[in-house]
Scaffold this active site. Structure first.
Site, mmCIF file in Angstrom:
data_model
loop_
_atom_site.group_PDB
_atom_site.id
_atom_site.type_symbol
_atom_site.label_atom_id
_atom_site.label_comp_id
_atom_site.label_asym_id
_atom_site.label_seq_id
_atom_site.Cartn_x
_atom_site.Cartn_y
_atom_site.Cartn_z
ATOM 1 C CG HIS A 188 -2.079 0.874 1.194
ATOM 2 N ND1 HIS A 188 -1.999 2.218 0.899
ATOM 3 C CD2 HIS A 188 -3.383 0.624 1.414
ATOM 4 C CE1 HIS A 188 -3.213 2.735 0.957
ATOM 5 N NE2 HIS A 188 -4.067 1.800 1.265
ATOM 6 C CD GLU A 303 -3.308 1.332 -2.387
ATOM 7 O OE1 GLU A 303 -3.895 0.298 -2.015
ATOM 8 O OE2 GLU A 303 -3.800 2.461 -2.257
HETATM 9 O O1 LIG Z 1 -7.997 3.828 5.754
HETATM 10 P P1 LIG Z 1 -7.288 2.570 5.347
HETATM 11 O O2 LIG Z 1 -7.829 1.347 6.034
HETATM 12 O O3 LIG Z 1 -5.806 2.688 5.527
HETATM 13 O O4 LIG Z 1 -7.551 2.364 3.815
HETATM 14 C C1 LIG Z 1 -7.200 3.356 2.915
HETATM 15 C C2 LIG Z 1 -7.639 2.980 1.498
HETATM 16 O O5 LIG Z 1 -6.848 1.903 1.050
HETATM 17 C C3 LIG Z 1 -7.039 1.600 -0.328
HETATM 18 O O6 LIG Z 1 -6.177 0.567 -0.684
HETATM 19 C C4 LIG Z 1 -8.460 1.172 -0.548
HETATM 20 O O7 LIG Z 1 -8.696 0.897 -1.918
HETATM 21 C C5 LIG Z 1 -9.399 2.266 -0.066
HETATM 22 O O8 LIG Z 1 -10.740 1.843 -0.212
HETATM 23 C C6 LIG Z 1 -9.105 2.620 1.372
HETATM 24 O O9 LIG Z 1 -9.922 3.692 1.775
#
Ligand SMILES: O=P(O)(O)OC[C@H]1O[C@@H](O)[C@H](O)[C@@H](O)[C@@H]1O
Length: 329
Positions: A188, A303
């Site tokens: 991510h 990501e």
């Molecule tokens: O707030 P988090 O759990 O870190 O996620 C952030 C984002 O991560 C992304 O990978 C998702 O596609 C999104 O939908 C999500 O909002």
């Protein structure tokens, strides 16, 4: 298993010979950092094995990290490179992972630092070193609540390699259980959008373009999860949350251009999806750990992952996926 590494490394010197450049390294039991002789650096929290900083030789930060990110292990880090495993988002309809929190537990578990290794980019190029840092997480080190929610025996090895022009992060998942399990993985990555091109008037996301996804199909999570096809280069003009499945080989880069110049190239290895995420105004406002609130103008999540389907690992089987992020200008 590789043994724990020792504390700060200095220049090595042999009587009569000039000191050989070495990687500066430190490990304070909460974070591990490394600096190449050429100046590039890396910082990784043991919490989540989260890369929280990657700087080039000039000290320019390449990753976006929220000013309000929690770095004390109380919450997944907002920024850097959190690791998503064994579920992307939540999967209420997938019984085996339905009880897990959003994006699983890898990003909120404390990992073990397994050790470091350095190598020369070419034989005899001692000044041109790269360093690989290895981290491990396995089922016995999960807290009991998480073990109960995902009762499988597994082993994760996460390797982060810093070289002069790139960062590679690679995850190996092994099924140590006597039954199969399903999983998804995702790296991510919050890229920092900074626009240093002086001829570009607007120094933020408005001048960013992403190429390498043309003709890829994607699930548009901000439009009722409808499936669409990318027709041309992608620009970010509002909340963006898309799961791409490029038809091109993973080795074909996804390129982030800033003001028309290549800022990053992202090459995948054995990861068939690319999620592109930018929360934009309202979502950023709603996240307590997102700061500054207009920080969405300086970040872009690209990501690489395997999230479109489930990876089913039979007992003893392993899955490996990696990304290499190259620095442009
Ligand atoms: O707030 P988090 O759990 O870190 O996620 C952030 C984002 O991560 C992304 O990978 C998702 O596609 C999104 O939908 C999500 O909002």
């Amino acid at each position: 298993m590789v043994g724990r590494a020792t504390r700060p490394t200095a220049l090595a010197s042999t009587p009569g010979l000039a000191p050989q450049p070495q990687v500066q390294f430190s490990d304070d039991n909460a974070r591990v950092s490394a600096v190449l002789p050429t100046g590039e650096s890396l910082e990784i929290l043991l919490y989540g094995a989260t890369v929280i900083s990657w700087k080039d030789k000039n000290g320019d930060e390449k990753l976006w990290l929220s000013d309000a990110a929690k770095l004390d292990g109380s919450k997944a880090v907002r920024g850097g490179i959190p690791l998503v495993f064994p579920v992307f988002g939540t999967a209420p309809d997938h019984a085996a992972t339905a009880k897990l929190p959003q994006h699983g537990f890898a990003r909120t578990s404390r990992w073990e630092f397994l050790g470091k290794s350095t190598s020369e980019s070419a034989p005899g190029q001692a000044a041109d070193l790269s360093v690989k840092l290895d981290f491990g997480l396995s089922s016995p080190s999960l807290d009991s609540e998480t073990q109960a929610k995902w009762p499988y025996s597994f082993n994760l090895i996460y390797s982060v390699t810093l070289s002069r022009e790139s960062l590679t992060t690679s995850l190996v998942v092994t099924n140590d259980d006597d039954k199969p399990f399903d999983c998804q993985v995702l790296l991510h990555t919050y890229l920092r959008v900074k626009l240093t091109n002086p001829s570009t008037p607007q120094k933020d996301i408005a001048n960013v373009e992403i190429t390498g996804l043309s003709s890829a199909s994607y699930v548009d999570k901000v439009d009722g999860a409808t499936t669409k096809t990318q027709s041309s280069a992608l620009t970010i003009t509002g909340e963006t949350d898309r799961v791409y499945t490029p038809s091109t080989p993973p080795s074909d880069p996804v390129t982030v251009l800033e003001g028309g110049k290549t800022a990053f190239t992202v090459v995948r290895d054995n990861l068939s999806n690319v999620v592109v995420w930018n929360p934009w105004t309202d979502k950023a406002a709603g996240m307590a750990d997102f700061a500054p609130k207009d920080g969405f103008k300086n970040m872009l999540c690209v990501e690489p992952g395997a999230v479109g389907t489930w990876q089913t690992l039979e007992p003893g089987d392993a899955f490996e996926g990696a990304q290499t992020i190259g620095i442009g200008y």
